[in-house]
Write a protein that holds these residues in place. Sequence first.
Motif, PDB file in Angstrom:
ATOM      1  N   MET A 149     -23.797-132.578 -96.887  1.00 25.23           N
ATOM      2  CA  MET A 149     -23.422-133.792 -96.428  1.00 25.23           C
ATOM      3  C   MET A 149     -24.420-134.709 -95.865  1.00 25.23           C
ATOM      4  O   MET A 149     -25.414-134.200 -95.341  1.00 25.23           O
ATOM      5  CB  MET A 149     -22.617-133.352 -94.981  1.00 25.23           C
ATOM      6  CG  MET A 149     -22.019-134.586 -94.083  1.00 25.23           C
ATOM      7  SD  MET A 149     -21.012-133.530 -92.628  1.00 25.23           S
ATOM      8  CE  MET A 149     -19.550-134.316 -93.051  1.00 25.23           C
ATOM      9  N   SER A 150     -24.218-136.022 -96.150  1.00 30.72           N
ATOM     10  CA  SER A 150     -25.588-137.013 -96.064  1.00 30.72           C
ATOM     11  C   SER A 150     -25.261-137.648 -94.297  1.00 30.72           C
ATOM     12  O   SER A 150     -24.186-137.804 -93.867  1.00 30.72           O
ATOM     13  CB  SER A 150     -25.264-138.214 -97.004  1.00 30.72           C
ATOM     14  OG  SER A 150     -23.976-138.875 -96.539  1.00 30.72           O
ATOM     15  N   SER A 151     -26.279-137.813 -94.067  1.00 33.09           N
ATOM     16  CA  SER A 151     -26.335-138.259 -92.728  1.00 33.09           C
ATOM     17  C   SER A 151     -25.865-139.894 -92.752  1.00 33.09           C
ATOM     18  O   SER A 151     -26.339-140.484 -93.509  1.00 33.09           O
ATOM     19  CB  SER A 151     -27.622-138.171 -91.958  1.00 33.09           C
ATOM     20  OG  SER A 151     -28.618-138.892 -92.569  1.00 33.09           O
ATOM     21  N   PRO A 152     -25.063-140.349 -91.344  1.00 35.03           N
ATOM     22  CA  PRO A 152     -24.859-141.922 -91.611  1.00 35.03           C
ATOM     23  C   PRO A 152     -25.987-142.715 -91.385  1.00 35.03           C
ATOM     24  O   PRO A 152     -27.029-142.407 -90.831  1.00 35.03           O
ATOM     25  CB  PRO A 152     -23.810-141.828 -90.349  1.00 35.03           C
ATOM     26  CG  PRO A 152     -24.301-140.847 -89.453  1.00 35.03           C
ATOM     27  CD  PRO A 152     -24.705-139.683 -90.583  1.00 35.03           C
ATOM     28  N   THR A 153     -26.044-143.858 -92.174  1.00 34.38           N
ATOM     29  CA  THR A 153     -26.999-144.811 -91.902  1.00 34.38           C
ATOM     30  C   THR A 153     -26.617-146.130 -91.058  1.00 34.38           C
ATOM     31  O   THR A 153     -25.426-146.482 -91.262  1.00 34.38           O
ATOM     32  CB  THR A 153     -27.457-145.284 -93.341  1.00 34.38           C
ATOM     33  OG1 THR A 153     -27.870-144.359 -94.115  1.00 34.38           O
ATOM     34  CG2 THR A 153     -28.539-146.634 -93.344  1.00 34.38           C
ATOM     35  N   PHE A 154     -27.385-146.347 -90.161  1.00 36.06           N
ATOM     36  CA  PHE A 154     -27.077-147.346 -89.157  1.00 36.06           C
ATOM     37  C   PHE A 154     -27.811-148.625 -89.378  1.00 36.06           C
ATOM     38  O   PHE A 154     -28.990-148.617 -89.728  1.00 36.06           O
ATOM     39  CB  PHE A 154     -27.227-146.977 -87.622  1.00 36.06           C
ATOM     40  CG  PHE A 154     -26.240-145.710 -87.295  1.00 36.06           C
ATOM     41  CD1 PHE A 154     -24.866-145.853 -87.057  1.00 36.06           C
ATOM     42  CD2 PHE A 154     -26.868-144.443 -87.149  1.00 36.06           C
ATOM     43  CE1 PHE A 154     -24.119-144.686 -86.823  1.00 36.06           C
ATOM     44  CE2 PHE A 154     -25.993-143.305 -86.941  1.00 36.06           C
ATOM     45  CZ  PHE A 154     -24.935-143.338 -86.678  1.00 36.06           C
ATOM     46  N   THR A 155     -27.356-149.630 -89.251  1.00 40.52           N
ATOM     47  CA  THR A 155     -28.189-150.921 -89.110  1.00 40.52           C
ATOM     48  C   THR A 155     -28.964-150.976 -87.897  1.00 40.52           C
ATOM     49  O   THR A 155     -28.831-150.178 -87.049  1.00 40.52           O
ATOM     50  CB  THR A 155     -27.139-152.320 -89.153  1.00 40.52           C
ATOM     51  OG1 THR A 155     -26.584-152.316 -87.970  1.00 40.52           O
ATOM     52  CG2 THR A 155     -26.060-152.161 -90.488  1.00 40.52           C
TER      53      THR A 155
END
Length: 83
Positions: free
Chosen positions: A1-7
Amino acid sequence: MSSPTFTRKQQAERLDIALTASYEMEAISRHLNGNLPMEQPEYQHLRALVVRVLSLNSVVMSVLGGDDGRETEEMRNVVEGCA
């Protein structure tokens, strides 16, 4: 599972929310510390818990608030119960 990317804006908002939560924990803990019932046999235990929460929260506030002047080793000692 990939971690979310935040702006950058989302990350800043998340940090602001965490810091606000930390400030609220500080206020609640200080209120509790000043209003513990003195006649209770659990007073010392409850006070120790409140003081511990305040100490741990101070580390969170230092990191989230960008307090670069606070030594990492000192913060580690607080978290590990050595300070």
